[in-house]
Design an enzyme around this catalytic site. Structure first.
Site, PDB file in Angstrom:
ATOM      1  N   LYS A   8      30.137  54.700  40.895  1.00 31.29           N
ATOM      2  CA  LYS A   8      31.055  54.053  41.849  1.00 31.29           C
ATOM      3  C   LYS A   8      32.416  54.099  41.233  1.00 31.29           C
ATOM      4  O   LYS A   8      32.506  53.609  39.855  1.00 31.29           O
ATOM      5  CB  LYS A   8      30.475  52.718  42.348  1.00 31.29           C
ATOM      6  CG  LYS A   8      31.341  51.906  43.262  1.00 31.29           C
ATOM      7  CD  LYS A   8      32.363  51.148  42.677  1.00 31.29           C
ATOM      8  CE  LYS A   8      33.409  50.408  43.477  1.00 31.29           C
ATOM      9  NZ  LYS A   8      34.137  49.478  42.942  1.00 31.29           N
ATOM     10  N   GLY A  11      38.958  51.614  43.374  1.00 30.65           N
ATOM     11  CA  GLY A  11      40.143  52.202  43.819  1.00 30.65           C
ATOM     12  C   GLY A  11      41.238  52.024  42.926  1.00 30.65           C
ATOM     13  O   GLY A  11      42.147  53.168  42.865  1.00 30.65           O
ATOM     14  N   GLY A  43      40.740  49.592  46.687  1.00 32.97           N
ATOM     15  CA  GLY A  43      41.188  48.313  46.993  1.00 32.97           C
ATOM     16  C   GLY A  43      42.901  48.192  46.865  1.00 32.97           C
ATOM     17  O   GLY A  43      43.357  47.707  47.762  1.00 32.97           O
ATOM     18  N   ASP A 169      30.969  48.648  46.058  1.00 40.31           N
ATOM     19  CA  ASP A 169      29.912  48.360  45.218  1.00 40.31           C
ATOM     20  C   ASP A 169      28.332  48.341  45.810  1.00 40.31           C
ATOM     21  O   ASP A 169      27.258  49.023  45.130  1.00 40.31           O
ATOM     22  CB  ASP A 169      29.868  47.062  44.222  1.00 40.31           C
ATOM     23  CG  ASP A 169      31.055  47.139  43.562  1.00 40.31           C
ATOM     24  OD1 ASP A 169      31.444  47.954  42.716  1.00 40.31           O
ATOM     25  OD2 ASP A 169      32.239  46.184  43.504  1.00 40.31           O
ATOM     26  N   LYS A 225      29.978  42.772  42.470  1.00 38.76           N
ATOM     27  CA  LYS A 225      29.350  43.925  41.357  1.00 38.76           C
ATOM     28  C   LYS A 225      27.962  43.587  40.932  1.00 38.76           C
ATOM     29  O   LYS A 225      27.200  44.480  41.000  1.00 38.76           O
ATOM     30  CB  LYS A 225      30.303  44.453  40.315  1.00 38.76           C
ATOM     31  CG  LYS A 225      31.602  45.186  40.807  1.00 38.76           C
ATOM     32  CD  LYS A 225      32.385  45.260  39.505  1.00 38.76           C
ATOM     33  CE  LYS A 225      33.790  45.597  39.854  1.00 38.76           C
ATOM     34  NZ  LYS A 225      34.044  46.572  40.965  1.00 38.76           N
TER      35      LYS A 225
END
Length: 274
Positions: A8, A11, A43, A169, A225
């Protein structure tokens, strides 16, 4: 298929061309060690797009509150320029990236999220936010068998075809579980979970997450997260780590925090990179 890694990417690691090239090179290096699926957010770019449209981003415990106008910005950024730019950069670095969203092959099948209860005890309606449902893994598995790198923008879709914003996440942890991944790496701009002096905590016990949030030791996006990582552990993902995505070396060796249950054995670096 065993031995799959899910990566993951926050951004913030994709904000400019230099960062994008570095991340793309890291993705290709990681994929050389075995099958890889990438999930990314966006993000800061989404925040910037919202502000350009005269709106302010709204969050609850790191989860984006998403009305119809915000969802439009999320789709434009994630499914548009961010995903396309990352796929192009991976291709330039020598990888076979395939750009997807959760709407492709129903890999991001989701239901509308329930109201969220914050660590402060407030109840917040998240709006057009999705919670992963019984999604279908076949497309991702087919792609990794073909030695492609699926690169998934964190959007979901409900059974009526409505697009939903899904926390990256949460989506990464869910996909790791449904494809039987052996490892989940969550990469961002910080070297894992930090203590009050800004030092990386090497290992976090999954049992302690709520206590850490209540004490202020984990806050904002880190809560999301940690909870997502714990869900991956609960559903059979063997190794889960939150690491710095700005390391010069291999991502699987990046400084960060390993999540485990108290009493279980945390894998050594040698085991993680094997």
């Amino acid at each position: 298929m065993s031995g799959i890694t899910v990566l993951k990417l926050g951004g913030e690691l994709l904000d400019d061309d230099t960062a994008l090239k570095a991340v793309a090179a890291a993705i290709v290096r990681l994929s050389a060690g075995g099958p890889l699926v990438v999930v990314h957010g966006g993000g800061r770019a989404i925040d910037g797009e919202l502000r350009a449209r005269g709106r302010s981003p709204v969050f609850a415990d790191g989860l984006r509150v998403t009305d119809a106008a915000a969802l439009e910005a999320v789709v434009d950024v994630l499914a548009g320029r961010t995903n396309t730019a990352l796929v192009a950069a991976v291709g330039a670095a020598g990888g076979r990236g395939v750009g997807l969203t959760g709407a492709d092959g129903r890999i991001g099948l989701a239901t509308l999220a329930r109201p969220h209860r914050t660590v402060d005890g407030l109840t917040v309606d998240l709006g057009l936010v999705g919670e992963p449902d019984a999604a279908e893994a076949s497309l991702l598995l087919d792609l990794v068998r073909l030695r492609c790198i699926p690169i998934v923008a964190s959007l979901g879709v409900d059974r009526e075809g409505r697009l939903l914003n899904v926390n990256a996440d949460v989506l990464a942890a869910h996909l790791a579980a449904i494809i039987g991944a052996s490892r989940l790496i969550v990469a961002g701009t910080t070297a894992g979970v930090l203590d009050r002096e800004g030092r990386t905590i090497a290992t976090v016990a999954a049992e302690d997450i709520e206590e850490m949030a209540a004490a202020g030791a984990a806050h904002s996006g880190m809560i999301a997260k940690l909870l997502a990582c714990r869900s991956a552990l609960d559903r059979g993902v063997g190794e889960v780590a939150i690491v710095s995505g700005r390391t010069a070396g291999p991502l699987e060796q990046a400084p960060g925090t390993r999540l485990t249950y108290r009493g279980s054995t945390t894998p050594s670096q040698a085991e993680i990179t094997a």
